[in-house]
Design a protein around this motif. Structure first.
Motif, PDB file in Angstrom:
ATOM      1  N   ASN A 208      24.031  16.947  34.339  1.00 31.16           N
ATOM      2  CA  ASN A 208      24.360  15.573  34.415  1.00 31.16           C
ATOM      3  C   ASN A 208      25.692  15.493  34.316  1.00 31.16           C
TER       4      ASN A 208
ATOM      5  N   THR B  77      26.349  16.042  51.461  1.00 31.58           N
ATOM      6  CA  THR B  77      25.319  16.188  50.994  1.00 31.58           C
ATOM      7  C   THR B  77      24.132  16.114  51.783  1.00 31.58           C
TER       8      THR B  77
ATOM      9  N   ASP C 158      19.079  19.867  41.775  1.00 31.77           N
ATOM     10  CA  ASP C 158      19.684  18.968  41.868  1.00 31.77           C
ATOM     11  C   ASP C 158      21.190  18.523  41.396  1.00 31.77           C
TER      12      ASP C 158
ATOM     13  N   GLN D  29      14.947  14.280  48.162  1.00 33.41           N
ATOM     14  CA  GLN D  29      15.774  12.956  47.768  1.00 33.41           C
ATOM     15  C   GLN D  29      17.192  12.614  47.820  1.00 33.41           C
ATOM     16  N   ARG D  30      17.380  13.561  48.028  1.00 34.37           N
ATOM     17  CA  ARG D  30      18.931  14.000  48.259  1.00 34.37           C
ATOM     18  C   ARG D  30      19.571  13.686  49.679  1.00 34.37           C
TER      19      ARG D  30
ATOM     20  N   ILE E 125      13.542  17.195  45.189  1.00 31.22           N
ATOM     21  CA  ILE E 125      14.455  17.342  44.801  1.00 31.22           C
ATOM     22  C   ILE E 125      15.721  17.548  46.500  1.00 31.22           C
TER      23      ILE E 125
ATOM     24  N   SER F 136      21.010  11.098  50.300  1.00 30.36           N
ATOM     25  CA  SER F 136      21.748  10.312  49.969  1.00 30.36           C
ATOM     26  C   SER F 136      23.102   9.184  50.567  1.00 30.36           C
TER      27      SER F 136
ATOM     28  N   ASN G 188      24.146  17.207  43.132  1.00 25.84           N
ATOM     29  CA  ASN G 188      25.182  16.307  42.740  1.00 25.84           C
ATOM     30  C   ASN G 188      26.843  16.801  42.957  1.00 25.84           C
TER      31      ASN G 188
END
Length: 796
Positions: free
Chosen positions: A199, A321, A233, A312-313, A309, A316, A237
């Motif tokens: 992260n 992404t 993830d 959710q992406r 995951i 984005s 990112n």
């Protein structure tokens, strides 16, 4: 400590802390020689004493030069220990390190690791150098400190000093080499640390992490694929990082992992076994073992965790992404199989918005994935959640994008076809949303919604519910009736049987409390009935109302609600060829307030009878009319031609003539409709009139003075038949007329109350602002419109 001081000369210790690098280096070489001699003699206690002295008195010293000397001294001592160095790497708190060894009172690596975070950049630099030299000597024995070394290197990769970064980079390369050749590395212990660091936003750290992931994935004995959900993830990112280099590295790593998933030996094993037969499973396994290791063959891919995951992406804000995420989802849908069944709803929630993405590549992949997912036939008994899929589809019906709404409706339709019983259990959750969707700006969306409604309405209970709610929506939203009313009604008539739909609508409107809405709704239904090609069969049935039982039942069913509109009831009578009753209805309008709304509807009726197609269809109707399957213009032409052709025999169709003259008398003389109808009636030949019939038909009430033949009666179309007490094919027209009169009385009472209410409001306003009233001046009226019947009575 005393043993160390007796072994190492004071001058060496002094030079080890000198500010000059050369003196520290020479002192370190002397320490290396001393330790080497102690190792050869097997004096482990003195070796431990020397290491402890260097660690505590130098590396932990507040003086920077002392710390630098301690680090170079520990590295030199490690080199001097050679093969025995590993026995002194780890502190045991004064206990025996190993069999045959004395007290180990110090440690080598921890002080060096501590110095990697020193506030002095030069100390950090020498710490990297010292650890590099130590690692070269001990190699794989350094693995026990891997997590601490990795954590320190992760921080040093973003160090503010370029020299420290360079030194850390060299150390990092060496550690990677050691890990790739070691059989002691524990991926299970490392993954939590990697997950925590993923992260971090610093670009140097991100490059460092991606580099390690790539290296570890290249080691055959390390199952990075099995731990992919832990750092997936973080990789996604990085795809939106501002640095092109980082984006490229992350994308490369993700592409490699996706390829590994597609080429997973387990996937190949299942595919081959299903292709050549399950009996050949051992043979296929042997073939795979020639190419893959045992670990690679049996490592598993956790599609479920990664699907969460990816979902959710896929939402984005970064375009790259989204594209990568939807590409992964596409492959997962193809490969995941049963593992993905519980995640179908989440996957669908990610796919549907991407179908309307501004980027064409994303739209293409999303559509392909959507079709792939919809083609999978799953059973609710296998964790397939119909309710969750419906929830996602319902939520996407509120999307601002038409393509997404359309696909959401396709999903609801598919679920209805495959799992009707389960879908109907959730009907209350989706019904209101589907009704709301009828107001959609897209015709395609509305048509799909109607298809779904029709599918639901196969059951009588749901059919009634649909029509009731539809009328309710029209009542609360008149704009829906204006914009979509015709489309909705026509489509439902095609899907659910026109007669059934109209009968149900009529039943509901017959008891409608809102008389104004009932009038508007009936007028709309009447126009659709007269002009829509989809209702041609219904019109043909109504034409047989006087001779056919089915036609009669339909006529009577519609009549009750059609009473809300005089023009609608007249249209119905003309369509059913009940001309005598049409004339009676017109005569009953003597009590009607001939206002603007009334005249507008009357004007529409006249113009409906006079369409542009009438001129040539009148000549071609006999040759080209072949059945009920004609469109709007054809219908109007055919019916008007038939109507006016009957006027060529006014003696036979005397009631039709009287009805049309009645309409003419209701129209203002200067109106266009009056001129149109008068012109048409002037063409009626006078030579074919039957004087007696005309005289009798023109006098009095048509239901009280029609018995002028002995024991016979003039029928609706002018033919003579026996008296049936005002009954035509079982239709009691006198009773129907009374029903119409009563309904019109209710409408007049409503209009009167509305006028009184408006008058009171106007009076209140005039008292509050008399000056405003005076400034308005007199109101002019349309000279083409006659005064209302109430005003006539007031004047007379």
């Amino acid at each position: 400590m005393a043993d160390a001081l007796s072994v190492i000369p004071a001058s060496v210790l002094r030079n080890l802390s000198d500010k000059l690098y050369e003196k520290r280096k020479n002192a370190a070489l002397e320490v290396e020689g001393i330790v080497k001699q102690l190792a050869l003699s097997g004096d482990h206690e003195k070796i431990s004493a020397v290491i402890k002295l260097l660690a505590k008195e130098f590396t932990y010293s507040p003086q920077a030069n002392h710390r630098k000397g301690g680090l170079i001294g520990l590295a030199a001592a490690t080199v001097g220990l050679t093969s025995e160095a590993a026995q002194h790497l780890e502190s045991c708190g004064g206990e025996n390190v190993g069999v045959g060894l004395g007290q180990a009172i110090g440690q080598i690596v921890p002080p060096v690791l501590n110095s990697l975070s020193d506030q002095d950049s030069r100390v950090r630099y020498y710490a990297c150098e010292a650890l590099y030299n130590i690692a070269k000597v001990v190699r794989g024995d350094l693995i026990i400190f891997f997590n601490q070394i990795f954590d320190a290197l992760c921080k040093l990769s973003a160090d503010s000093d370029a020299n420290v970064q360079s030194a850390a980079h060299l150390l990092d390369r060496l550690v990677k080499d050691i890990v790739t050749e070691s059989d002691q590395f524990s991926i299970e212990e490392f993954i939590p640390l990697l997950r925590e660091r993923m992260n971090v936003l610093n670009p140097y750290v991100r490059q460092f992490l991606v580099g390690w992931i790539t290296v570890l994935d290249s080691v055959p004995d390390i199952d990075m694929l099995g731990f992919l959900p832990d750092f997936l993830d973080g990789l996604f990112n990085m795809l939106s990082d501002s640095s092109p280099e980082i984006r490229q590295q992350a994308d490369s790593a993700l592409s490699e992992f996706l390829q590994e998933i597609k080429n997973s030996p387990v996937r190949l094993l299942l595919t081959c076994s299903l292709t050549v037969g399950l009996d050949s499973w051992p043979f296929v396994l042997k073939i795979l073992m020639l190419r893959f290791s045992v670990l690679e063959i049996f490592m598993s891919v956790d599609y479920g965790r990664m699907a969460e995951i990816l979902v959710q992406r896929a939402a984005s804000p970064d375009e790259f992404t989204r594209l990568t995420a939807i590409t992964w989802i596409n492959e997962f849908v193809k490969l995941g199989g049963d593992q993905l069944v519980p995640y179908y709803a989440d996957i669908l929630g990610a796919i549907l918005p991407c179908i309307s993405d501004k980027e064409e590549k994303i739209r293409v992949v999303a559509r392909e994935t959507n079709e792939e997912l919809r083609s999978i036939k799953s059973d609710p008994a296998e964790a397939f959640d119909v309710g969750a899929i419906l929830y996602i589809a319902r939520r996407q019906l509120d999307s601002e994008w038409e393509a997404t709404r359309i696909e959401a409706l396709h999903w609801i339709s598919t679920l209805l076809d495959r799992h009707r019983a389960e879908v109907l259990c959730f009907l209350n959750d989706i019904f209101d949303t589907l009704l709301k969707a009828l107001s959609d700006s897209s015709d395609e969306v509305v048509l799909l919604v109607l298809d779904i409604h029709a599918c639901i309405a196969r059951d009588p209970l749901h059919f009634r519910q649909l029509i009731v709610f539809l009328v309710h929506n029209f009542r609360v939203d008149h704009s829906l009736l204006e914009r979509r009313g015709a489309l909705i009604i026509r489509r439902l008539c095609v899907l659910l049987d026109a007669e059934r739909v109209y009968r149900e609508l009529s039943t509901i409107l017959e008891g409608e409390a809102d008389l104004d809405f009932a009038c508007i709704m009936v007028q709309a239904l009447n126009l659709i009935l007269l002009t829509s090609s989809e209702l041609s069969v219904l019109r043909e049935l109504l034409k047989q109302s006087l001779v056919n039982a089915a036609g009669k039942d339909l006529f009577v069913s519609l009549y009750a609600s059609w009473c809300h509109s005089p023009m609608a009831i007249l249209s119905l009578c003309l369509l059913a060829q009940a001309y005598q009753h049409a004339s009676a209805v017109i005569q009953s309008l003597v009590e009607e307030d001939i206002n603007v709304k009334f005249l507008v509807q009357l004007d529409k009726l006249i113009r409906l009878l006079e369409t542009p197609i009438f001129a040539y269809l009148r000549l071609q109707v006999a040759a080209h009319f072949t059945g009920p399957n004609y469109g709007f213009s054809e219908f109007i032409g055919c019916n008007v031609v038939k109507l006016f052709l009957e006027l060529l025999e006014p003696g036979r169709y005397i009631w039709l003539l009287k009805a049309l003259y009645g309409l003419l008398m209701l129209l203002p003389q200067q109106s266009a409709a009056f001129k149109i109808l008068r012109t048409r009636l002037k063409t009626v030949p006078s030579h074919s009139f039957n004087g007696d019939k005309l005289k009798r038909a023109s006098s009095g009430n048509p239901y009280s003075q029609i018995l002028h033949y002995s024991g016979s009666q003039i029928t609706e179309d002018g033919d003579v038949r026996q008296d049936n007490r005002n009954l035509q094919n079982g239709i009691n027209f006198a009773s129907r007329l009374q029903q119409f009169v009563q309904m019109r009385r209710q409408h007049r009472m409503l209009e009167k109350s509305q006028e009184q209410s408006q008058a009171r409001s106007s009076c209140t306003l005039s008292k509050e602002g008399p000056e405003a009233e005076e400034s308005r001046g007199p109101q002019t009226s349309d000279s083409n419109l006659p005064p209302s019947r109430s005003s006539r009575r007031g004047l007379g």
